[in-house]
Design a protein around this motif. Sequence first.
Motif, PDB file in Angstrom:
ATOM      1  N   ASN A   1      12.548  33.222-107.215  1.00  0.00           N
ATOM      2  CA  ASN A   1      12.673  31.986-107.956  1.00  0.00           C
ATOM      3  C   ASN A   1      13.954  31.304-107.485  1.00  0.00           C
ATOM      4  N   GLY A   2      14.173  30.069-107.953  1.00  0.00           N
ATOM      5  CA  GLY A   2      15.300  29.322-107.418  1.00  0.00           C
ATOM      6  C   GLY A   2      15.818  28.267-108.361  1.00  0.00           C
ATOM      7  N   PHE A   3      16.947  27.678-107.975  1.00  0.00           N
ATOM      8  CA  PHE A   3      17.691  26.722-108.782  1.00  0.00           C
ATOM      9  C   PHE A   3      18.058  25.568-107.856  1.00  0.00           C
ATOM     10  N   LYS A   4      17.312  24.446-107.970  1.00  0.00           N
ATOM     11  CA  LYS A   4      17.585  23.268-107.146  1.00  0.00           C
ATOM     12  C   LYS A   4      18.464  22.289-107.917  1.00  0.00           C
ATOM     13  N   LEU A   5      19.500  21.799-107.263  1.00  0.00           N
ATOM     14  CA  LEU A   5      20.368  20.791-107.852  1.00  0.00           C
ATOM     15  C   LEU A   5      19.907  19.402-107.432  1.00  0.00           C
ATOM     16  N   LYS A   6      19.816  18.487-108.386  1.00  0.00           N
ATOM     17  CA  LYS A   6      19.478  17.096-108.118  1.00  0.00           C
ATOM     18  C   LYS A   6      20.640  16.215-108.567  1.00  0.00           C
ATOM     19  N   SER A   7      21.025  15.268-107.737  1.00  0.00           N
ATOM     20  CA  SER A   7      22.128  14.375-108.067  1.00  0.00           C
ATOM     21  C   SER A   7      21.620  13.094-108.718  1.00  0.00           C
ATOM     22  N   HIS A   8      22.559  12.278-109.189  1.00  0.00           N
ATOM     23  CA  HIS A   8      22.233  11.121-110.022  1.00  0.00           C
ATOM     24  C   HIS A   8      21.299  10.123-109.358  1.00  0.00           C
ATOM     25  N   TYR A   9      21.279  10.094-108.022  1.00  0.00           N
ATOM     26  CA  TYR A   9      20.448   9.134-107.305  1.00  0.00           C
ATOM     27  C   TYR A   9      18.988   9.562-107.229  1.00  0.00           C
ATOM     28  N   GLY A  10      18.657  10.735-107.737  1.00  0.00           N
ATOM     29  CA  GLY A  10      17.268  11.185-107.754  1.00  0.00           C
ATOM     30  C   GLY A  10      16.841  11.886-106.488  1.00  0.00           C
ATOM     31  N   GLY A  11      17.730  12.672-105.922  1.00  0.00           N
ATOM     32  CA  GLY A  11      17.400  13.417-104.715  1.00  0.00           C
ATOM     33  C   GLY A  11      18.205  14.704-104.654  1.00  0.00           C
ATOM     34  N   SER A  12      17.952  15.497-103.621  1.00  0.00           N
ATOM     35  CA  SER A  12      18.665  16.762-103.456  1.00  0.00           C
ATOM     36  C   SER A  12      20.162  16.521-103.341  1.00  0.00           C
ATOM     37  N   SER A  13      20.936  17.350-104.019  1.00  0.00           N
ATOM     38  CA  SER A  13      22.386  17.242-103.904  1.00  0.00           C
ATOM     39  C   SER A  13      22.800  17.553-102.467  1.00  0.00           C
ATOM     40  N   ASP A  14      23.799  16.817-101.982  1.00  0.00           N
ATOM     41  CA  ASP A  14      24.235  16.990-100.600  1.00  0.00           C
ATOM     42  C   ASP A  14      24.979  18.314-100.434  1.00  0.00           C
ATOM     43  N   PRO A  15      25.142  18.780 -99.182  1.00  0.00           N
ATOM     44  CA  PRO A  15      25.793  20.084 -98.958  1.00  0.00           C
ATOM     45  C   PRO A  15      27.186  20.171 -99.566  1.00  0.00           C
ATOM     46  N   GLU A  16      27.944  19.062 -99.551  1.00  0.00           N
ATOM     47  CA  GLU A  16      29.292  19.091-100.108  1.00  0.00           C
ATOM     48  C   GLU A  16      29.248  19.357-101.615  1.00  0.00           C
ATOM     49  N   THR A  17      28.317  18.714-102.314  1.00  0.00           N
ATOM     50  CA  THR A  17      28.179  18.945-103.751  1.00  0.00           C
ATOM     51  C   THR A  17      27.777  20.385-104.034  1.00  0.00           C
ATOM     52  N   CYS A  18      26.840  20.907-103.249  1.00  0.00           N
ATOM     53  CA  CYS A  18      26.411  22.295-103.445  1.00  0.00           C
ATOM     54  C   CYS A  18      27.574  23.267-103.238  1.00  0.00           C
ATOM     55  N   ARG A  19      28.367  23.032-102.202  1.00  0.00           N
ATOM     56  CA  ARG A  19      29.524  23.899-101.972  1.00  0.00           C
ATOM     57  C   ARG A  19      30.533  23.763-103.114  1.00  0.00           C
ATOM     58  N   ALA A  20      30.699  22.543-103.622  1.00  0.00           N
ATOM     59  CA  ALA A  20      31.636  22.339-104.728  1.00  0.00           C
ATOM     60  C   ALA A  20      31.176  23.077-105.979  1.00  0.00           C
ATOM     61  N   VAL A  21      29.875  23.030-106.283  1.00  0.00           N
ATOM     62  CA  VAL A  21      29.358  23.761-107.440  1.00  0.00           C
ATOM     63  C   VAL A  21      29.574  25.263-107.246  1.00  0.00           C
ATOM     64  N   GLU A  22      29.342  25.759-106.035  1.00  0.00           N
ATOM     65  CA  GLU A  22      29.630  27.172-105.752  1.00  0.00           C
ATOM     66  C   GLU A  22      31.077  27.513-106.097  1.00  0.00           C
ATOM     67  N   SER A  23      31.985  26.603-105.750  1.00  0.00           N
ATOM     68  CA  SER A  23      33.412  26.869-105.986  1.00  0.00           C
ATOM     69  C   SER A  23      33.749  26.910-107.468  1.00  0.00           C
ATOM     70  N   TYR A  24      32.893  26.341-108.317  1.00  0.00           N
ATOM     71  CA  TYR A  24      33.113  26.352-109.766  1.00  0.00           C
ATOM     72  C   TYR A  24      32.565  27.612-110.433  1.00  0.00           C
ATOM     73  N   LEU A  25      31.859  28.455-109.696  1.00  0.00           N
ATOM     74  CA  LEU A  25      31.293  29.658-110.297  1.00  0.00           C
ATOM     75  C   LEU A  25      32.384  30.511-110.933  1.00  0.00           C
TER      76      LEU A  25
END
Length: 473
Positions: A113-137
Amino acid sequence: MSTQIRFGTDGWRAVIAEGFTFANVARVAQAAADYWRDHPVPGCDLRVVVGYDRRFFSDRFAECAAEVFAANGYEVLLTSMATPTPAVSLAVRDRRCIGGVMITASHNPAIFNGFKLKSHYGGSSDPETCRAVESYLDRSPVRRLAAAEAQRQGRLRRVDLQPPHVRTVRRLVDFAAIGRSGLRVAHDALFGAGAGAFEALLAGTTCQVTSLHTEHDVLFGGLNPEPIPANYGPAAAFLRRHPHDLCLVTDGDADRLGAMDGRGRPLTTHQLVCLVLYHLHCHRGLKGRVVKALTLTSMVDKMCSAWGLPLLETGVGFKYICPEMIKGDVLLGAEESGGMGLPGHIPERDGLAAGLMLLELLACERKPVRRVLLGLERQFGPHRYGRHDLHLPQARVAALLDRLRNAPPDRLGRWPVAEVKTFDGIKLIANNGAWLMLRGSGTEPVLRIYAEAATDTDVRRLLKLGLRWTRQV
């Protein structure tokens, strides 16, 4: 010790009950909640959409994520049923949400199973956002508010997002032309979240819709819910007995599209992309940039060259195509896996919208899809394609790719290599246009070997060459 979580090609994925647990879903949701709170978006509210597919416990995992967001002060819109990913992405954009989460492993085997992040513009979050969320773990402790209490407090609402998506997708196409075409359409949902979608989209038209594999089966009938010929057997057998004009196939979360002709012969995702590009430019008269993943057919390159359309090649994953669509002036964004982003829509792949666009093409052409493809091949030449997925430990995949990057072969069989691309795996292009590519999957311990040439025989030879290289490490 906490499980290490990394976002891959499209979100974080792991095996259910091993890495993909309620505790880890809550950790990722808390990280996303903290990140979005620290990075507000002008014009967006502290609101998130949480959706899910039909995998084992997807609804429960989605509720877990929703409880975390609710406890962190977000307004949460939780889908009331299994829902296609593009419907979730559309809701994120149209309801001014700061982001969204889709619980799905898309086409992966049933154990994932998986966890997809979607950003405010209605599309896949960009790699920078994904890395930033990882850093908040694990920066802050997980907070959860039970769903029943969150609903009582008005922090969580359960919503049906499919009707607004149906209305939006219908407006993308010449729905009147499709509606009076009388097309016989089959849809193989591969037991995924797209079940019943084309019945809803084409309700009230002269089209006849046959839906296949719509049951809720968390094992996906023993297949992977991926729209590739290896998974078409049962639907193909049905079509041989009951011919249609076209059979559309959607993956587990209905953001990607495959197809068969009306008698069960598979069409490749590359052919579908070329058909849609042809339709958008030659029938609709549209222009703009074409953005494609580098594993997609080179017929797209030839079409763009002939029609004067700017072409940009990206790495694999719609997260690389999405930013270009946000910039604007994109006629089509497409990838080898069957993901297509259409103009005037969300910057996201949408298998249902792409399926309707193919039906519009057939309504316009009034001829079998194979005849339309034959016309494209007469103009741009035959393009045959194959892919082999090999389960390999990630260390071996990395070693193989490093070796090929540092010392790339100068020949592909009997053809000299004319160009080498290394920005996502390694792609070797021969002087006659044939190519072979190897890259590690971003979501599984898998090496993918891709090949394209003018004949099926040459494709098989290239794939064997790629397999031979894997035995040398």
